[in-house]
Enzyme design. Sequence first.
Site, PDB file in Angstrom:
ATOM      1  N   SER A 110      21.030  17.082 -33.871  1.00 35.45           N
ATOM      2  CA  SER A 110      19.666  16.708 -33.516  1.00 35.45           C
ATOM      3  C   SER A 110      19.278  15.417 -34.224  1.00 35.45           C
ATOM      4  O   SER A 110      19.449  15.298 -35.429  1.00 35.45           O
ATOM      5  CB  SER A 110      18.727  17.843 -33.923  1.00 35.45           C
ATOM      6  OG  SER A 110      17.450  17.528 -33.498  1.00 35.45           O
ATOM      7  N   GLY A 111      18.759  14.473 -33.464  1.00 31.74           N
ATOM      8  CA  GLY A 111      18.323  13.209 -34.039  1.00 31.74           C
ATOM      9  C   GLY A 111      19.423  12.179 -34.138  1.00 31.74           C
ATOM     10  O   GLY A 111      19.211  11.099 -34.673  1.00 31.74           O
ATOM     11  N   THR A 115      19.639  11.521 -26.730  1.00 34.46           N
ATOM     12  CA  THR A 115      18.705  11.263 -25.650  1.00 34.46           C
ATOM     13  C   THR A 115      18.582   9.765 -25.397  1.00 34.46           C
ATOM     14  O   THR A 115      18.582   9.305 -24.258  1.00 34.46           O
ATOM     15  CB  THR A 115      17.336  11.867 -25.984  1.00 34.46           C
ATOM     16  OG1 THR A 115      17.551  13.243 -26.254  1.00 34.46           O
ATOM     17  CG2 THR A 115      16.368  11.737 -24.843  1.00 34.46           C
ATOM     18  N   ASN A 160      13.886  15.056 -35.937  1.00 38.99           N
ATOM     19  CA  ASN A 160      13.718  14.040 -34.895  1.00 38.99           C
ATOM     20  C   ASN A 160      12.276  14.093 -34.402  1.00 38.99           C
ATOM     21  O   ASN A 160      11.771  15.153 -34.071  1.00 38.99           O
ATOM     22  CB  ASN A 160      14.704  14.367 -33.758  1.00 38.99           C
ATOM     23  CG  ASN A 160      14.657  13.329 -32.656  1.00 38.99           C
ATOM     24  OD1 ASN A 160      13.798  12.447 -32.654  1.00 38.99           O
ATOM     25  ND2 ASN A 160      15.583  13.441 -31.722  1.00 38.99           N
ATOM     26  N   SER A 163      12.380  15.218 -30.439  1.00 38.95           N
ATOM     27  CA  SER A 163      13.559  16.049 -30.255  1.00 38.95           C
ATOM     28  C   SER A 163      13.485  16.787 -28.933  1.00 38.95           C
ATOM     29  O   SER A 163      12.453  17.354 -28.574  1.00 38.95           O
ATOM     30  CB  SER A 163      13.626  17.054 -31.407  1.00 38.95           C
ATOM     31  OG  SER A 163      14.742  17.885 -31.223  1.00 38.95           O
ATOM     32  N   SER A 164      14.604  16.743 -28.188  1.00 37.11           N
ATOM     33  CA  SER A 164      14.617  17.474 -26.919  1.00 37.11           C
ATOM     34  C   SER A 164      14.692  18.949 -27.235  1.00 37.11           C
ATOM     35  O   SER A 164      15.579  19.384 -27.942  1.00 37.11           O
ATOM     36  CB  SER A 164      15.835  17.085 -26.095  1.00 37.11           C
ATOM     37  OG  SER A 164      16.020  15.698 -26.142  1.00 37.11           O
ATOM     38  N   GLY A 390      21.002  18.941 -29.806  1.00 43.66           N
ATOM     39  CA  GLY A 390      22.101  18.788 -30.764  1.00 43.66           C
ATOM     40  C   GLY A 390      22.210  19.979 -31.698  1.00 43.66           C
ATOM     41  O   GLY A 390      21.324  20.833 -31.766  1.00 43.66           O
ATOM     42  N   GLU A 392      21.927  22.285 -34.652  1.00 45.91           N
ATOM     43  CA  GLU A 392      20.761  22.377 -35.536  1.00 45.91           C
ATOM     44  C   GLU A 392      20.991  23.347 -36.677  1.00 45.91           C
ATOM     45  O   GLU A 392      21.454  24.470 -36.473  1.00 45.91           O
ATOM     46  CB  GLU A 392      19.535  22.845 -34.737  1.00 45.91           C
ATOM     47  CG  GLU A 392      18.847  21.705 -34.054  1.00 45.91           C
ATOM     48  CD  GLU A 392      17.691  22.124 -33.187  1.00 45.91           C
ATOM     49  OE1 GLU A 392      17.416  23.331 -33.113  1.00 45.91           O
ATOM     50  OE2 GLU A 392      17.080  21.237 -32.584  1.00 45.91           O
TER      51      GLU A 392
HETATM   52  N1  LIG Z   1      20.309   3.170 -30.052  1.00 50.91           N
HETATM   53  C1  LIG Z   1      19.196   3.350 -30.756  1.00 50.91           C
HETATM   54  N2  LIG Z   1      18.469   2.292 -31.162  1.00 50.91           N
HETATM   55  C2  LIG Z   1      17.338   2.464 -31.859  1.00 50.91           C
HETATM   56  N3  LIG Z   1      16.857   3.671 -32.228  1.00 50.91           N
HETATM   57  C3  LIG Z   1      17.528   4.771 -31.853  1.00 50.91           C
HETATM   58  C4  LIG Z   1      18.727   4.680 -31.088  1.00 50.91           C
HETATM   59  N4  LIG Z   1      19.175   5.929 -30.872  1.00 50.91           N
HETATM   60  C5  LIG Z   1      18.283   6.773 -31.462  1.00 50.91           C
HETATM   61  N5  LIG Z   1      17.299   6.081 -32.047  1.00 50.91           N
HETATM   62  C6  LIG Z   1      16.138   6.644 -32.783  1.00 50.91           C
HETATM   63  O1  LIG Z   1      16.454   7.961 -33.149  1.00 50.91           O
HETATM   64  C7  LIG Z   1      15.496   8.876 -32.682  1.00 50.91           C
HETATM   65  C8  LIG Z   1      16.150  10.153 -32.261  1.00 50.91           C
HETATM   66  O2  LIG Z   1      16.993   9.947 -31.162  1.00 50.91           O
HETATM   67  P1  LIG Z   1      17.225  10.999 -30.053  1.00 50.91           P
HETATM   68  O3  LIG Z   1      18.028  10.352 -29.010  1.00 50.91           O
HETATM   69  O4  LIG Z   1      15.964  11.593 -29.658  1.00 50.91           O
HETATM   70  O5  LIG Z   1      18.073  12.085 -30.774  1.00 50.91           O
HETATM   71  P2  LIG Z   1      18.735  13.384 -30.206  1.00 50.91           P
HETATM   72  O6  LIG Z   1      18.431  13.396 -28.751  1.00 50.91           O
HETATM   73  O7  LIG Z   1      20.148  13.276 -30.494  1.00 50.91           O
HETATM   74  O8  LIG Z   1      18.086  14.495 -30.905  1.00 50.91           O
HETATM   75  C9  LIG Z   1      14.869   8.178 -31.527  1.00 50.91           C
HETATM   76  O9  LIG Z   1      13.560   8.606 -31.354  1.00 50.91           O
HETATM   77  C10 LIG Z   1      14.931   6.721 -31.945  1.00 50.91           C
HETATM   78  O10 LIG Z   1      13.834   6.397 -32.743  1.00 50.91           O
HETATM   79 MG   LIG Z   2      17.442  14.688 -27.663  1.00 53.14          MG
END
Ligand SMILES: Nc1ncnc2c1ncn2[C@@H]1O[C@H](COP(=O)(O)OP(=O)(O)O)[C@@H](O)[C@H]1O
Ligand SMILES: [Mg+2]
Length: 1107
Positions: A110-111, A115, A160, A163-164, A390, A392
């Site tokens: 997660s984070g 996404t 996050n 977070s989804s 992700g 957790e």
């Molecule tokens: N490629 C990226 N560039 C900039 N910030 C990113 C990038 N990937 C993730 N982040 C930051 O990380 C945070 C969490 O990412 P997210 O994709 O929501 O995580 P996950 O879906 O794996 O839980 C996002 O809200 C963003 O702020």
């Molecule tokens: Mg996500």
Amino acid sequence: MTKLEVKTSLLDNMIGVGDSVLLETLTEDTFLENLKKRFDHGEIYTYIGNVVISVNPYRHLPIYTPEKVEEYRNRNFYELSPHIYALADEAYRSLRDQDKDQCILITGESGAGKTEASKLVMSYVAAVCGKGAEVNQVKEQLLQSNPVLEAFGNAKTMRNDNSSRFGKYMDIEFDFKGDPLGGVISNYLLEKSRVVKQPRGERNFHVFYQLLSGGSEALLKQLKLEREFNQYNYLGLDSAKVNGVDDAANFRTVKNAMQIVGFMDDEVELVLEVVAAVLKLGNIEFKPESRMNGLDESRIQDKNELKEICELLGQDQAVLERAFSFRTVEAKQEKVSTTLNVAQAYYARDALAKNLYNRLFTWLVNRINESIKAQIKVRKKVMGVLDIYGFEIFENNSFEQFIINYCNEKLQQIFIELTLKEEQEEYVKEGIEWTHIEYFNNAIICELIENNTNGILAMLDEECLRPGTVTDETFLEKLNQVCAVHERFESRMSKSSRFLNDTTLPHTCFRIQHYAGKVMYHVEGFVDKNNDLLYRDLSQAMWKTNHMLVKTLFPEGNPAKMSLKRPPTAGSQFKTSVATLMKNLQTKNPNYIRCIKPNDQKAPHVFTEALVCHQVRYLGLMENVRVRRAGYAFKQPYEPCLERYKMLCSQTWPHWRQGARNGVQVLLTELQIPPEEFSYGRSKIFIRNPRTLFELEDLRKRRLEDLATLIQKIYRGWKCRTHFQLMKKSQITISAWTKRHFQRKKYLHLKSVTLLIQSYIRGWKARKLLRELKHQKRCEASATTIAAYWRGFQARRELRRLKEEARRKHAVAVIWAYWLGLKVRREYRKFFRANAGRKIYEFTIQRIIQKYFLELKKKLPSMSPTETTWPARPYLFLDNTHIELKRIFHLWRCKTYRDQFTAQKRAIFEEKLEASELFKDKKALYTNSVCQPFQGDYLEISKNPRYQKLTAAVEEKILLADVVNKINRANGKGAPRIFLLTQSKFIIADQKSGQIKSTVPVMDITSVSVSKQTDGLFAVHLKEGSAAAAKGDFLFTSDRLIEIITKLYRTIFFKTNQKINVVIDNEFLVQFNQDKVCVKFIQGAQKNGNLPTCKRKNNRLLEVTVP
Ligand SMILES: Nc1ncnc2c1ncn2[C@@H]1O[C@H](COP(=O)(O)OP(=O)(O)O)[C@@H](O)[C@H]1O
Ligand SMILES: [Mg+2]
């Protein structure tokens, strides 16, 4: 705009190595160091072969610009520095050009940035695939589905901020050209417990905060909401605001996205009403109430909130209130209602809120799918993007984490299967020399969870379905019994003594050693969450609402569709859908993005090595690199390989008939590819280095270009030739037509000119001839004239001469006669007596009169009295005689004419004469009567049997019998009557029956009156005091007035020898009874034929309108 020629390569300006396979010495340290070095320089992507490692930068990097998209477009994977775009491009091109369905598998905790990565992939694909209004709309809808789902399905967690809280798999569908057609989204298990309770420091789903911050005053009022978060029990307070997140702005974005995706305004309204209702449900509170029979009961504390919810959902308040107080259990025809205590009521409330929200979310996904689904039914190519929650590990992990982590185990499994296990097994199977590389296979953990007989999920289901009291503790006990011996399962209660003294493991927990680490799960809530029980009363209450959306969300509430069967548990549902997903993924070509989280603080520039190391280990990245280093980058069966590259070798091009493997060998040998670069398997060729593959591809591309040029050359030659031939043929045709046209024109011109000249010459000749002829004619005419004059002159001269001669002869004769006369008179004078002259004279006169009469006798005119001619008078002296003779002749003629008449005819003429004397020039009607013969008896009553009586009554000869109109004295209306006149009287009788109405002796008649006009009205005036005059004078009308009056007049004259007075005037008096009435004639419009209309105006006046 000139396109920027980018010459970067994987090896250019490289920080560390772009592909870990290229690391000089491969250890965990060098691997991590490489990642860190690259991360510190903003290079967050690193390859392991074709797997992309992405380290979350937690900051905005300028590497996602449109220019970057252009840079990576249509470039080979290893050509440029590592980027998620390279992977997306590779997958897209492979889909478009090689017709292979793709899936992008994004994993990480997660984070870690999954996404974000999925969004980057989607936006890249959207940017490079087809263009056009329709395609753009599809793309826009696909992209805009994200903000909507994120608002409802994402939340801030400890790890996050976005977070989804649901799993998402999206299939994007393309047509054969690579244009997007639509998509299908599948969602997996929303973490709905978050709706009613959030761990410390976390938030509920974004949409609640967005609605309260961004909704207009009017909207909030409509939804019966307050703007403050602290008004709502369901909103965790400690982190209601998230740094850097503008909920209000996001609300607008979401609404806009919903509109783009195709939500109707009223649909959005319905959705928001449900959201509001969920939020308000949290504010319903219960208080205990004890009943007499000792049962615990609960009461809703403040019914206002309930009332507002019911208003929002169109619900009968009593129904919902009852559903919160009772629970009805139905089993085999039996219905048992039990009251709910306070705890149960809260449970029911939360279950309703969770279910409502969860179902709303599923509805949203389905609604989005409806909008984005491909409109055309053609064979589609599919690119699946998997972004699942992700891995957790929280302080307090419950059922949700268990499910989430199970899902991650499965994904890790598929990764291992495809990259580590299958690849190695294939080398062995294909007979390639291979030393096995060890890796951890997590199949054992998957087995522990999902095994159908003794897996944890199966145990949980068994426990949930078991009769008797079931609690989370009994479930744990069961786990302890069945799983205690499993090497990855840990529990304090298990009989295995391994953890008996492990104080970190509470008694209410069990721990699983996941591939990504140990996770301790609290069993509390497992049974309930798995059961996912919503009391039937509540679902029925929901089905009864008038809310269009809510009603459809609870179909099982419909009593008609109610079933007693238990719905499948949440765990087993999830297991099935994950199994389906895995099956689906296996049919596609996988592309991996492995996300790594560099630190726990969500901070940029921080690379916590231990944390990363842990992830690298459990993700099996080291093993991945090793297999890659030792293995081959590319493998392909011989046939397609030969098919693809056979044009690179003269021997295999265009046909090779000695087996695909031999063909590939010949091909590679001729291309002089170093033998260590490839190995021949049993059915496949293995190419060690991607670069070799790219070289092959480049060669192929160039060769294809040559081939294309060749085809183009031949085609162009053919096209030019055929074009030329066509042009030539056309030219000949055109020139032939042109020549024909000009010749024709020339000919026509000549023809017309010739005709003109001809006509001039003919004209000229004709005129000349005409002139000559005219001249000749004139000459002839003048000759004739001269001759005529001459002859005339001669003739006149001759005439004059003859006349002269004749005159002279006459003169001579006269003179001679005189002379002779003189001589004779002189001679005979002595012989004449004195009165001889007189006698000669008389004789001559007599002779003349004699001759006159004889001639007159011959010329006498006809004997008709109307004849007026008379012969002309021959001698003037007989003038008087002649006139007298004419008169006498006429009189005689008339007499002879009269003498022919019979007595009867004479009488008629006498009558006519009488009529003429009476009426001529006095009454206008008279002229009509002149030509009518006076017949007298028009009726012949004696021959008519109807009038027998009448005939009998009349003894005398009938002089006149006719039908007249008798005018009623009182009103002036007429009635037909028979008018009979005899020598002594006249009789008036009924026309039909012949009955006598009146008899008037002619002696009693004093006078008759008529008008001067053409009408037939007449009045018969009677002697005063006579018997007939009792009623007064008679008024009649008849067309035969002239005849009637004449006959009357004559009859009276014959009878009395007296002439009665005939008054002819336009106004006269009549005696009716005692009244003297004036009959007045006036001129009027024609009404009924020529008949006058009478109208008795008053006592003194009767008006007769004469047409
Ligand atoms: N490629 C990226 N560039 C900039 N910030 C990113 C990038 N990937 C993730 N982040 C930051 O990380 C945070 C969490 O990412 P997210 O994709 O929501 O995580 P996950 O879906 O794996 O839980 C996002 O809200 C963003 O702020
Ligand atoms: Mg996500």
